[in-house]
Design a protein around this motif. Sequence first.
Motif, PDB file in Angstrom:
ATOM      1  N   GLY A   1       0.307   7.042 -12.256  1.00 19.45           N
ATOM      2  CA  GLY A   1      -1.036   6.572 -12.560  1.00 19.45           C
ATOM      3  C   GLY A   1      -2.052   7.682 -12.481  1.00 19.45           C
ATOM      4  N   ASP A   2      -3.191   7.345 -11.960  1.00 22.41           N
ATOM      5  CA  ASP A   2      -4.295   8.280 -11.787  1.00 22.41           C
ATOM      6  C   ASP A   2      -4.283   8.749 -10.337  1.00 22.41           C
ATOM      7  OD1 ASP A   2      -6.714   9.602 -11.609  1.00 22.41           O
ATOM      8  OD2 ASP A   2      -7.926   7.795 -11.823  1.00 22.41           O
ATOM      9  N   PRO A   3      -3.850  10.002 -10.067  1.00 26.08           N
ATOM     10  CA  PRO A   3      -3.724  10.456  -8.677  1.00 26.08           C
ATOM     11  C   PRO A   3      -5.003  10.333  -7.850  1.00 26.08           C
ATOM     12  CG  PRO A   3      -2.642  11.998 -10.150  1.00 26.08           C
ATOM     13  CD  PRO A   3      -3.384  11.008 -11.015  1.00 26.08           C
ATOM     14  N   GLY A   4      -6.164  10.556  -8.459  1.00 29.81           N
ATOM     15  CA  GLY A   4      -7.408  10.441  -7.711  1.00 29.81           C
ATOM     16  C   GLY A   4      -7.677   9.041  -7.207  1.00 29.81           C
ATOM     17  N   SER A   5      -7.073   8.034  -7.863  1.00 32.59           N
ATOM     18  CA  SER A   5      -7.294   6.647  -7.451  1.00 32.59           C
ATOM     19  C   SER A   5      -6.600   6.312  -6.133  1.00 32.59           C
ATOM     20  CB  SER A   5      -6.850   5.674  -8.544  1.00 32.59           C
ATOM     21  OG  SER A   5      -5.436   5.611  -8.637  1.00 32.59           O
ATOM     22  N   VAL A   6      -5.754   7.208  -5.635  1.00 30.89           N
ATOM     23  CA  VAL A   6      -5.126   7.017  -4.321  1.00 30.89           C
ATOM     24  C   VAL A   6      -6.206   6.803  -3.256  1.00 30.89           C
ATOM     25  CG1 VAL A   6      -3.879   8.281  -2.507  1.00 30.89           C
ATOM     26  CG2 VAL A   6      -2.961   8.197  -4.813  1.00 30.89           C
ATOM     27  N   ALA A   7      -7.357   7.443  -3.450  1.00 31.45           N
ATOM     28  CA  ALA A   7      -8.448   7.331  -2.477  1.00 31.45           C
ATOM     29  C   ALA A   7      -8.877   5.890  -2.255  1.00 31.45           C
ATOM     30  CB  ALA A   7      -9.635   8.172  -2.936  1.00 31.45           C
ATOM     31  N   GLU A   8      -8.744   5.038  -3.274  1.00 32.64           N
ATOM     32  CA  GLU A   8      -9.142   3.632  -3.159  1.00 32.64           C
ATOM     33  C   GLU A   8      -8.276   2.863  -2.174  1.00 32.64           C
ATOM     34  OE1 GLU A   8      -8.909   2.203  -7.160  1.00 32.64           O
ATOM     35  OE2 GLU A   8     -10.248   3.791  -7.890  1.00 32.64           O
ATOM     36  N   LEU A   9      -7.129   3.408  -1.831  1.00 33.28           N
ATOM     37  CA  LEU A   9      -6.219   2.740  -0.899  1.00 33.28           C
ATOM     38  C   LEU A   9      -6.575   3.035   0.560  1.00 33.28           C
ATOM     39  CD1 LEU A   9      -2.874   3.486  -2.778  1.00 33.28           C
ATOM     40  CD2 LEU A   9      -4.349   1.465  -2.974  1.00 33.28           C
ATOM     41  N   PHE A  10      -7.529   3.931   0.782  1.00 28.09           N
ATOM     42  CA  PHE A  10      -7.957   4.337   2.119  1.00 28.09           C
ATOM     43  C   PHE A  10      -9.280   3.677   2.498  1.00 28.09           C
ATOM     44  CE2 PHE A  10      -5.061   7.774   1.162  1.00 28.09           C
ATOM     45  CZ  PHE A  10      -4.573   8.195   2.399  1.00 28.09           C
ATOM     46  N   THR A  11      -9.504   3.551   3.797  1.00 30.00           N
ATOM     47  CA  THR A  11     -10.814   3.137   4.293  1.00 30.00           C
ATOM     48  C   THR A  11     -11.816   4.231   3.928  1.00 30.00           C
ATOM     49  OG1 THR A  11     -10.389   4.181   6.442  1.00 30.00           O
ATOM     50  CG2 THR A  11      -9.838   1.819   6.240  1.00 30.00           C
ATOM     51  N   ASP A  12     -13.113   3.908   4.010  1.00 27.54           N
ATOM     52  CA  ASP A  12     -14.140   4.916   3.691  1.00 27.54           C
ATOM     53  C   ASP A  12     -13.977   6.183   4.518  1.00 27.54           C
ATOM     54  OD1 ASP A  12     -15.390   3.415   1.715  1.00 27.54           O
ATOM     55  OD2 ASP A  12     -16.817   2.501   3.116  1.00 27.54           O
ATOM     56  N   ASP A  13     -13.542   6.019   5.770  1.00 23.04           N
ATOM     57  CA  ASP A  13     -13.371   7.174   6.656  1.00 23.04           C
ATOM     58  C   ASP A  13     -11.900   7.575   6.788  1.00 23.04           C
ATOM     59  OD1 ASP A  13     -12.512   4.946   8.067  1.00 23.04           O
ATOM     60  OD2 ASP A  13     -13.511   5.503   9.939  1.00 23.04           O
ATOM     61  N   GLY A  14     -11.085   7.176   5.818  1.00 21.11           N
ATOM     62  CA  GLY A  14      -9.648   7.436   5.867  1.00 21.11           C
ATOM     63  C   GLY A  14      -9.308   8.915   5.930  1.00 21.11           C
ATOM     64  N   VAL A  15      -8.126   9.198   6.503  1.00 21.67           N
ATOM     65  CA  VAL A  15      -7.682  10.580   6.710  1.00 21.67           C
ATOM     66  C   VAL A  15      -6.239  10.731   6.246  1.00 21.67           C
ATOM     67  CG1 VAL A  15      -7.202  12.366   8.454  1.00 21.67           C
ATOM     68  CG2 VAL A  15      -9.221  10.904   8.689  1.00 21.67           C
ATOM     69  N   TRP A  16      -5.969  11.803   5.502  1.00 18.59           N
ATOM     70  CA  TRP A  16      -4.606  12.205   5.144  1.00 18.59           C
ATOM     71  C   TRP A  16      -4.370  13.554   5.793  1.00 18.59           C
ATOM     72  CZ3 TRP A  16      -2.761  16.422   2.209  1.00 18.59           C
ATOM     73  CH2 TRP A  16      -1.394  16.377   1.939  1.00 18.59           C
TER      74      TRP A  16
ATOM     75  N   LEU B   1       0.830  -1.210   0.000  1.00 19.13           N
ATOM     76  CA  LEU B   1       0.000   0.000   0.000  1.00 19.13           C
ATOM     77  C   LEU B   1       0.865   1.261   0.000  1.00 19.13           C
ATOM     78  CD1 LEU B   1      -2.850  -0.827   2.520  1.00 19.13           C
ATOM     79  CD2 LEU B   1      -3.145  -0.121   0.148  1.00 19.13           C
ATOM     80  N   THR B   2       1.918   1.248   0.792  1.00 22.55           N
ATOM     81  CA  THR B   2       2.821   2.395   0.885  1.00 22.55           C
ATOM     82  C   THR B   2       3.428   2.702  -0.477  1.00 22.55           C
ATOM     83  OG1 THR B   2       3.306   1.894   3.194  1.00 22.55           O
ATOM     84  CG2 THR B   2       4.926   3.221   2.024  1.00 22.55           C
ATOM     85  N   ILE B   3       3.829   1.685  -1.182  1.00 24.60           N
ATOM     86  CA  ILE B   3       4.452   1.871  -2.495  1.00 24.60           C
ATOM     87  C   ILE B   3       3.403   2.182  -3.568  1.00 24.60           C
ATOM     88  CG2 ILE B   3       5.800   0.708  -4.291  1.00 24.60           C
ATOM     89  CD1 ILE B   3       7.184  -0.799  -1.896  1.00 24.60           C
ATOM     90  N   ASP B   4       2.261   1.510  -3.504  1.00 27.70           N
ATOM     91  CA  ASP B   4       1.188   1.759  -4.471  1.00 27.70           C
ATOM     92  C   ASP B   4       0.731   3.216  -4.405  1.00 27.70           C
ATOM     93  OD1 ASP B   4      -0.699   1.258  -6.447  1.00 27.70           O
ATOM     94  OD2 ASP B   4      -2.012   0.064  -5.169  1.00 27.70           O
ATOM     95  N   PHE B   5       0.682   3.779  -3.219  1.00 29.30           N
ATOM     96  CA  PHE B   5       0.292   5.178  -3.019  1.00 29.30           C
ATOM     97  C   PHE B   5       1.139   6.108  -3.895  1.00 29.30           C
ATOM     98  CE2 PHE B   5       0.601   9.257  -0.874  1.00 29.30           C
ATOM     99  CZ  PHE B   5      -0.676   9.506  -0.406  1.00 29.30           C
ATOM    100  N   VAL B   6       2.468   5.973  -3.825  1.00 28.85           N
ATOM    101  CA  VAL B   6       3.336   6.880  -4.588  1.00 28.85           C
ATOM    102  C   VAL B   6       3.324   6.549  -6.079  1.00 28.85           C
ATOM    103  CG1 VAL B   6       4.746   7.518  -2.608  1.00 28.85           C
ATOM    104  CG2 VAL B   6       5.470   5.616  -4.057  1.00 28.85           C
ATOM    105  N   HIS B   7       3.172   5.298  -6.432  1.00 21.80           N
ATOM    106  CA  HIS B   7       3.074   4.934  -7.857  1.00 21.80           C
ATOM    107  C   HIS B   7       1.848   5.584  -8.489  1.00 21.80           C
ATOM    108  CE1 HIS B   7       6.005   1.529  -8.751  1.00 21.80           C
ATOM    109  NE2 HIS B   7       6.370   2.039  -7.591  1.00 21.80           N
TER     110      HIS B   7
END
Length: 160
Positions: free
Chosen positions: A35-50, A24-30
């Motif tokens: 890739g598609d930056p907006g797709s980073v959201a799919e790596l978070f829980t529904d209530d995820g926080v950055w 997940l850590t590596i997929d985030f930066v890839h």
Amino acid sequence: MPDESNESIDPIDRLLAERSCERLTIDFVHRLDLGDPGSVAELFTDDGVWEWPHAQRRVAGREALRRYFGSRPSDRLSRRLMTNILVSVTTPTTATATSYLTTYRVDGFVDGMVPPQLPTNVGHYEDSFRKVDGIWLLATRTTHLAFGADTRRLPPPSGS
């Protein structure tokens, strides 16, 4: 004092959890860089926080994360290096991690090669993960920058 819930995790399950969180850590930066930056959201829980305390930014919820990361300028060229990824599985469904980051970024990129640049950001992420429906996801990601763009304005070191 040892954490009994942590000790009761099967070693193979621990290894799989660690690898999933590292991935997940590596997929985030890839996804941000290639890739598609907006797709980073799919790596978070529904209530995820950055969070980025230094910049006083906090983005909560998958849809808000999708909008935030998806708003990245289309002419931004970036490459992030992730190192020293240390995952600690705390329970069968939770884990934490710390990882170092170095970001190189150029806004206004058109085409071709870019002259060598100093890193834009150097710091670390502090993450928490949660296993949801059998899938490991980021629950929180906090960005801490030890060195940033301001380092470019520092005078060169004097000879000693």
